[in-house]
Design a protein around this motif. Structure first.
Motif, PDB file in Angstrom:
ATOM      1  N   VAL A 199      20.886  37.106  20.186  1.00 46.29           N
ATOM      2  CA  VAL A 199      19.992  36.193  20.638  1.00 46.29           C
ATOM      3  C   VAL A 199      19.423  35.560  19.472  1.00 46.29           C
ATOM      4  CG1 VAL A 199      17.928  35.561  21.724  1.00 46.29           C
ATOM      5  CG2 VAL A 199      19.200  37.215  22.756  1.00 46.29           C
ATOM      6  N   ARG A 200      19.327  36.183  18.255  1.00 38.60           N
ATOM      7  CA  ARG A 200      18.758  35.732  17.043  1.00 38.60           C
ATOM      8  C   ARG A 200      19.787  35.475  16.249  1.00 38.60           C
ATOM      9  NH1 ARG A 200      14.624  39.997  15.368  1.00 38.60           N
ATOM     10  NH2 ARG A 200      14.459  38.954  13.568  1.00 38.60           N
ATOM     11  N   SER A 201      20.719  34.592  16.693  1.00 39.07           N
ATOM     12  CA  SER A 201      21.942  34.439  15.926  1.00 39.07           C
ATOM     13  C   SER A 201      21.588  33.197  14.933  1.00 39.07           C
ATOM     14  CB  SER A 201      23.138  33.951  16.779  1.00 39.07           C
ATOM     15  OG  SER A 201      22.677  32.647  17.640  1.00 39.07           O
ATOM     16  N   PRO A 202      22.396  32.820  13.986  1.00 44.71           N
ATOM     17  CA  PRO A 202      22.117  31.570  13.084  1.00 44.71           C
ATOM     18  C   PRO A 202      22.169  30.272  13.951  1.00 44.71           C
ATOM     19  CG  PRO A 202      23.825  33.155  11.943  1.00 44.71           C
ATOM     20  CD  PRO A 202      23.338  33.706  13.583  1.00 44.71           C
ATOM     21  N   ALA A 242      18.445  26.126  16.103  1.00 44.07           N
ATOM     22  CA  ALA A 242      18.264  25.453  17.147  1.00 44.07           C
ATOM     23  C   ALA A 242      16.655  25.349  17.319  1.00 44.07           C
ATOM     24  CB  ALA A 242      18.866  25.768  18.360  1.00 44.07           C
ATOM     25  N   VAL A 243      16.192  26.552  17.244  1.00 44.23           N
ATOM     26  CA  VAL A 243      14.630  26.771  17.390  1.00 44.23           C
ATOM     27  C   VAL A 243      13.912  26.110  16.309  1.00 44.23           C
ATOM     28  CG1 VAL A 243      12.734  28.404  17.265  1.00 44.23           C
ATOM     29  CG2 VAL A 243      14.939  28.731  18.598  1.00 44.23           C
ATOM     30  N   ARG A 293       9.818  35.131  24.658  1.00 47.14           N
ATOM     31  CA  ARG A 293       9.931  36.363  23.645  1.00 47.14           C
ATOM     32  C   ARG A 293      10.883  36.112  22.538  1.00 47.14           C
ATOM     33  NH1 ARG A 293      11.068  42.856  24.793  1.00 47.14           N
ATOM     34  NH2 ARG A 293      10.608  43.600  22.621  1.00 47.14           N
ATOM     35  N   SER A 294      12.048  35.877  22.883  1.00 49.34           N
ATOM     36  CA  SER A 294      13.235  35.657  21.713  1.00 49.34           C
ATOM     37  C   SER A 294      12.720  34.459  20.763  1.00 49.34           C
ATOM     38  CB  SER A 294      14.565  35.392  22.479  1.00 49.34           C
ATOM     39  OG  SER A 294      14.878  36.300  23.058  1.00 49.34           O
ATOM     40  N   VAL A 295      12.261  33.473  21.546  1.00 48.27           N
ATOM     41  CA  VAL A 295      11.871  32.222  20.606  1.00 48.27           C
ATOM     42  C   VAL A 295      10.657  32.717  19.632  1.00 48.27           C
ATOM     43  CG1 VAL A 295      10.510  29.982  20.789  1.00 48.27           C
ATOM     44  CG2 VAL A 295      12.717  30.442  22.197  1.00 48.27           C
ATOM     45  N   ARG A 296       9.860  33.371  20.359  1.00 50.44           N
ATOM     46  CA  ARG A 296       8.502  33.791  19.390  1.00 50.44           C
ATOM     47  C   ARG A 296       8.931  34.678  18.299  1.00 50.44           C
ATOM     48  NH1 ARG A 296       3.698  32.194  21.376  1.00 50.44           N
ATOM     49  NH2 ARG A 296       3.731  31.353  23.571  1.00 50.44           N
ATOM     50  N   ARG A 297       9.991  35.380  18.619  1.00 48.08           N
ATOM     51  CA  ARG A 297      10.462  36.368  17.454  1.00 48.08           C
ATOM     52  C   ARG A 297      11.192  35.562  16.540  1.00 48.08           C
ATOM     53  NH1 ARG A 297      13.529  41.771  19.133  1.00 48.08           N
ATOM     54  NH2 ARG A 297      13.318  42.022  16.935  1.00 48.08           N
ATOM     55  N   ILE A 298      11.820  34.772  16.771  1.00 46.96           N
ATOM     56  CA  ILE A 298      12.617  33.751  15.832  1.00 46.96           C
ATOM     57  C   ILE A 298      11.786  33.076  15.046  1.00 46.96           C
ATOM     58  CG2 ILE A 298      13.998  31.748  15.777  1.00 46.96           C
ATOM     59  CD1 ILE A 298      15.733  32.709  17.922  1.00 46.96           C
ATOM     60  N   LEU A 299      10.532  32.504  15.628  1.00 46.67           N
ATOM     61  CA  LEU A 299       9.309  31.709  15.090  1.00 46.67           C
ATOM     62  C   LEU A 299       8.640  32.516  13.711  1.00 46.67           C
ATOM     63  CD1 LEU A 299       8.028  29.721  17.827  1.00 46.67           C
ATOM     64  CD2 LEU A 299       9.090  28.677  15.700  1.00 46.67           C
ATOM     65  N   ARG A 300       8.562  33.902  14.414  1.00 47.94           N
ATOM     66  CA  ARG A 300       7.736  35.022  13.330  1.00 47.94           C
ATOM     67  C   ARG A 300       8.522  35.591  12.614  1.00 47.94           C
ATOM     68  NH1 ARG A 300       6.290  38.101  17.079  1.00 47.94           N
ATOM     69  NH2 ARG A 300       7.807  39.761  16.577  1.00 47.94           N
ATOM     70  N   ASP A 301       9.608  36.271  12.953  1.00 46.08           N
ATOM     71  CA  ASP A 301      10.384  36.805  11.953  1.00 46.08           C
ATOM     72  C   ASP A 301      11.350  36.232  11.178  1.00 46.08           C
ATOM     73  OD1 ASP A 301       8.785  39.122  13.113  1.00 46.08           O
ATOM     74  OD2 ASP A 301      10.554  39.687  14.409  1.00 46.08           O
TER      75      ASP A 301
END
Length: 341
Positions: free
Chosen positions: A71-74, A79-80, A104-112
């Motif tokens: 999900v957290r691919s480049p 895209a996010v 949840r995935s979007v928030r993890r990408i934003l944060r991490d």
């Protein structure tokens, strides 16, 4: 409810045998395993999941094999990022929906991955160029039964704080409250009303409040030579009001046309505005007052609970704000507005 492999396999077989009918599958399932009328049976979601898994893996119990798509691919991270840069004030949930990703995935990408943070929008009084010099050189508030502006959903997603200001004018009230605040205590509240109906503050009503309410309580505090500061509202600076105030505070009046000028639109410099009214509005609506009398009772109780230690901190903060205002040449106190923990 956990279903074993035999039960799942039968449900898949019954689903195809019945022409892909979930209801017929549930009926066959109850008969096959001799279940009582009220005994639990697989719901629609479970049956559809088992069928989907069977179509993908030829098994009703095994998950799809192979390397799962990260999900957290480049690609998703970029895209996010692009989505947030286009609309930084949209919620993470709406971005997730538009991108086809989970919240949840979007928030993890934003944060991490992007190291973005949801910065709060600061609501301030609009200033003009003419105000800056004036600001170099305690009053009423309005409470409405509908409550105050909810800033919890006002966020701006970015990797650094954009320090964005949302400027807006003040709003008309349903209940008009006056207080005086000092390190020695709070005098008030006084509600401007006649026959229990809220009225506007004019010169006569302001003078009446000073004479019958404020001055007697100020004498009870026995503070000595007290300075009095007020804003530039017309009711405050009328001839009648100023005459009464000058008599009571000779050479100790901070106001427009007072002994010391007080700048317009300086809510961030007045303890009533930068502390008291916001503090009260964060508390008086908690129990959702249904009537104006309930609201007034809440205001009275919350003011009574403000401690001397809290007032001392407020006045210390006020002195710090005055210094910052001068150092910032009269502009917004952004170091205070966007202060981080």
């Amino acid at each position: 409810m956990r279903w074993n492999s035999e039960e799942r396999a039968f449900a898949v077989e019954a689903y195809f045998s019945s022409g892909c009918s979930v209801v017929a599958t549930q009926r066959a399932f109850r008969n096959r395993f001799n279940l009582a009328p009220l005994a639990p049976i697989p719901d629609r979601k479970s049956i559809v999941t088992w069928v989907t898994t069977f179509r993908q893996t030829a098994s009703a119990t095994k998950r799809r094999t192979g390397v799962p798509r990260p999900v957290r691919s480049p690609e998703n991270i970029e895209a996010v990022r692009a989505s947030m840069l286009r609309s930084p004030q949209r919620s993470a949930r709406k971005h997730a929906s538009a991108l086809g990703l989970s919240d949840r995935s979007v928030r993890r990408i934003l944060r991490d991955d992007l190291h973005f943070h949801p910065y709060k929008m600061a609501i301030v009084q609009e200033l003009t160029e003419r105000d800056f010099n004036s600001r170099m050189n305690a009053d009423e508030a309005h409470f409405d039964l509908c409550g105050s502006v909810n800033k919890q959903n006002m966020r701006y997603w970015a990797d650094t704080n954009p320090r964005q200001l949302h400027q807006r004018p003040l709003h008309s009230p349903k209940v008009t409250v006056w207080c005086a605040i000092s390190s020695a205590g709070i005098i008030g509240p006084w509600f401007f009303e006649e026959n229990e109906v809220t009225v506007t503050v004019n010169s006569d009503r302001y003078v009446n409040m000073l004479q019958i309410f404020f001055f007697p309580r100020l004498e009870e505090l026995d503070l000595g030579d007290t300075w009095f500061q007020q804003d530039g509202a017309t009711a405050h600076t009328s001839r009648a009001s100023m005459a009464v105030l000058r008599e009571h505070f000779p050479e100790r009046l901070i106001s427009i046309r007072g002994d010391l000028e007080w700048p317009a639109r300086s809510l961030d410099l007045s303890p009533c505005d930068f502390f008291l009214w916001g503090f009260l509005k964060s508390l008086v609506y908690v129990n959702r007052p249904r009537t104006l009398q309930d609201l007034k009772t809440n205001i009275e109780e919350k003011i009574a609970n403000i401690t001397p230690a809290m007032l001392t901190r407020v006045m210390t903060n006020a002195r710090y704000r005055f210094t910052q205002c001068m150092e910032n040449e009269g502009r917004h106190l952004t170091d205070l507005i966007f202060k981080t923990m």
